[in-house]
Design a protein around this motif. Structure first.
Motif, PDB file in Angstrom:
ATOM      1  N   LEU A  11      26.414 -18.696  41.866  1.00  0.00           N
ATOM      2  CA  LEU A  11      26.902 -18.022  40.666  1.00  0.00           C
ATOM      3  C   LEU A  11      26.538 -18.813  39.411  1.00  0.00           C
ATOM      4  CD1 LEU A  11      28.661 -15.540  39.824  1.00  0.00           C
ATOM      5  CD2 LEU A  11      30.615 -17.097  39.839  1.00  0.00           C
ATOM      6  N   VAL A  12      26.779 -20.115  39.449  1.00  0.00           N
ATOM      7  CA  VAL A  12      26.457 -20.964  38.292  1.00  0.00           C
ATOM      8  C   VAL A  12      24.944 -21.054  38.114  1.00  0.00           C
ATOM      9  CG1 VAL A  12      26.636 -23.296  37.365  1.00  0.00           C
ATOM     10  CG2 VAL A  12      28.592 -22.266  38.509  1.00  0.00           C
ATOM     11  N   MET A  13      24.194 -21.111  39.212  1.00  0.00           N
ATOM     12  CA  MET A  13      22.745 -21.180  39.119  1.00  0.00           C
ATOM     13  C   MET A  13      22.176 -19.951  38.418  1.00  0.00           C
ATOM     14  SD  MET A  13      19.910 -21.301  42.194  1.00  0.00           S
ATOM     15  CE  MET A  13      20.128 -19.543  42.499  1.00  0.00           C
ATOM     16  N   ARG A  14      22.683 -18.768  38.776  1.00  0.00           N
ATOM     17  CA  ARG A  14      22.206 -17.541  38.135  1.00  0.00           C
ATOM     18  C   ARG A  14      22.549 -17.521  36.650  1.00  0.00           C
ATOM     19  NH1 ARG A  14      18.273 -14.867  39.650  1.00  0.00           N
ATOM     20  NH2 ARG A  14      19.131 -12.990  38.673  1.00  0.00           N
ATOM     21  N   PHE A  15      23.718 -18.053  36.295  1.00  0.00           N
ATOM     22  CA  PHE A  15      24.087 -18.105  34.882  1.00  0.00           C
ATOM     23  C   PHE A  15      23.166 -19.060  34.127  1.00  0.00           C
ATOM     24  CE2 PHE A  15      26.376 -19.817  31.266  1.00  0.00           C
ATOM     25  CZ  PHE A  15      26.877 -18.675  30.666  1.00  0.00           C
ATOM     26  N   PHE A  16      22.907 -20.227  34.710  1.00  0.00           N
ATOM     27  CA  PHE A  16      22.026 -21.192  34.048  1.00  0.00           C
ATOM     28  C   PHE A  16      20.619 -20.638  33.883  1.00  0.00           C
ATOM     29  CE2 PHE A  16      24.550 -25.221  35.420  1.00  0.00           C
ATOM     30  CZ  PHE A  16      25.546 -24.863  34.519  1.00  0.00           C
ATOM     31  N   GLN A  17      20.164 -19.832  34.834  1.00  0.00           N
ATOM     32  CA  GLN A  17      18.832 -19.241  34.722  1.00  0.00           C
ATOM     33  C   GLN A  17      18.736 -18.268  33.555  1.00  0.00           C
ATOM     34  OE1 GLN A  17      18.288 -17.578  38.641  1.00  0.00           O
ATOM     35  NE2 GLN A  17      17.347 -19.447  39.458  1.00  0.00           N
ATOM     36  N   GLY A  18      19.870 -17.727  33.131  1.00  0.00           N
ATOM     37  CA  GLY A  18      19.873 -16.799  32.000  1.00  0.00           C
ATOM     38  C   GLY A  18      19.997 -17.466  30.652  1.00  0.00           C
ATOM     39  N   LEU A  19      20.185 -18.780  30.613  1.00  0.00           N
ATOM     40  CA  LEU A  19      20.279 -19.484  29.340  1.00  0.00           C
ATOM     41  C   LEU A  19      18.883 -19.610  28.711  1.00  0.00           C
ATOM     42  CD1 LEU A  19      22.781 -22.352  30.250  1.00  0.00           C
ATOM     43  CD2 LEU A  19      23.269 -20.210  29.083  1.00  0.00           C
ATOM     44  N   PRO A  20      18.812 -19.658  27.393  1.00  0.00           N
ATOM     45  CA  PRO A  20      17.497 -19.740  26.720  1.00  0.00           C
ATOM     46  C   PRO A  20      16.781 -21.055  27.015  1.00  0.00           C
ATOM     47  CG  PRO A  20      19.282 -20.004  25.129  1.00  0.00           C
ATOM     48  CD  PRO A  20      19.919 -19.580  26.412  1.00  0.00           C
ATOM     49  N   THR A  21      15.615 -20.947  27.612  1.00  0.00           N
ATOM     50  CA  THR A  21      14.844 -22.155  27.958  1.00  0.00           C
ATOM     51  C   THR A  21      14.332 -22.885  26.721  1.00  0.00           C
ATOM     52  OG1 THR A  21      12.852 -20.784  28.163  1.00  0.00           O
ATOM     53  CG2 THR A  21      14.150 -21.170  30.159  1.00  0.00           C
ATOM     54  N   GLU A  22      14.238 -22.174  25.579  1.00  0.00           N
ATOM     55  CA  GLU A  22      13.768 -22.830  24.362  1.00  0.00           C
ATOM     56  C   GLU A  22      14.685 -23.982  23.953  1.00  0.00           C
ATOM     57  OE1 GLU A  22      14.254 -19.679  24.751  1.00  0.00           O
ATOM     58  OE2 GLU A  22      12.377 -18.586  24.367  1.00  0.00           O
TER      59      GLU A  22
END
Length: 292
Positions: free
Chosen positions: A173-184
């Motif tokens: 769950l946390v991994m999927r949320f982190f993947q949605g954070l802006p990589t910039e």
């Protein structure tokens, strides 16, 4: 421009649509209140009702007065206060361990992205298909004879805290949320010289308050209601939580006192939820900004 709904504003002005819809809303609201609130209200009423009144007139409102002594007996004779403190320790430890494992695991798989990240995430996902009861015996033997340590963890809160951290659902769950954070934002922080720890602590965690609230709700609810595992690894009654002790004393306690103990045990998570519902349900907005 207002949001579109199933019923348009023109239809809502028609009495043939507005009145039945309003009645339906009221009926659904009353049903939700009856299903969700009435059991708690009945428990609160029964906690201060004499036992005979509860048995003979369970739905009556105090036919023979109040029994405030039920609360005192539940606190002093049943020692609900001591078991409540034990529950706080169990819940606090499980919450901390689950947050640490979920956030660090999700950060490593979603932000650091090592070459084996997909393999590890696939293995973590595969553990969700293993029934928990299958792992009960090997996990108990591991707690009884832990590797490296060599000392049994039975009758210690570590026996409850450490297995709680192995929650594949929270990690994914946390991994999927982190993947949605802006990589910039991550790229800008790395350009400024931020290392993995600084990136995790100063950038990712402040942006992750919503998912931290969700994981906290899951962790606290599961820890407060967990029965089987604490009963197995905490055989000492002095350190057992409420979820284990309340069923054990049911047959030895007066019904009114027992219902008072249940009411006290149920009141705490309700109060915690009401106090922190904004944090749990709404969370915070994504902090930080993309540097230009």
């Amino acid at each position: 421009m207002s949001d579109r709904t199933i019923i348009s504003s023109a239809d809502w002005k028609r009495p043939g649509v507005r009145i039945p819809t309003t009645v339906l809303h009221v009926v659904l609201l009353l049903l939700l209140i009856a299903v969700g609130l009435l059991p708690l209200l009945w428990l609160a009423k029964s906690a201060i009702t004499p036992t005979q009144d509860t048995l003979q007139h369970p739905m009556s409102l105090f036919p023979n007065g109040f029994a405030w002594s039920n609360l005192a007996h539940a606190w002093n004779d049943v020692h609900i206060g001591s078991y409540f403190v034990n529950t706080i320790w169990v819940t606090l430890g499980e919450w901390v361990v689950q947050l640490v494992v979920a956030t660090t695991g999700g950060f490593a798989l979603a932000v650091l992205k090592p070459a084996y990240a997909k393999v590890v995430s696939g293995l973590v996902l595969a553990t969700l298909f293993v029934p928990a009861v299958v792992l009960l015996v090997p996990l108990y033997l591991t707690i009884l004879h832990p590797p490296v340590i060599g000392t049994s963890l039975l009758n210690t809160y570590w026996a409850v805290w450490l297995p709680a951290g192995a929650s594949a659902f929270n990690v994914l769950l946390v991994m999927r949320f982190f993947q949605g954070l802006p990589t910039e934002v991550f790229e800008a922080a790395e350009t400024d010289g931020a290392g993995p720890f600084r990136l995790f602590w100063s950038i990712v965690l402040p942006m992750s308050r919503p998912i931290l609230g969700v994981v906290s709700v899951f962790a606290i609810s599961a820890a407060w209601a967990d029965f089987l595992w604490p009963m197995l690894v905490l055989p000492n009654q002095q350190i057992q939580p409420l979820s284990v002790r309340l069923p054990a004393i049911a047959s030895q306690t007066d019904l009114g006192v027992y219902l008072a103990a249940l009411a006290i045990a149920s009141l705490i998570p309700v109060v915690i939820f009401l106090c922190f519902q904004r944090t749990f349900l709404r969370g915070g907005g994504l902090g930080g900004a993309v540097k230009g």
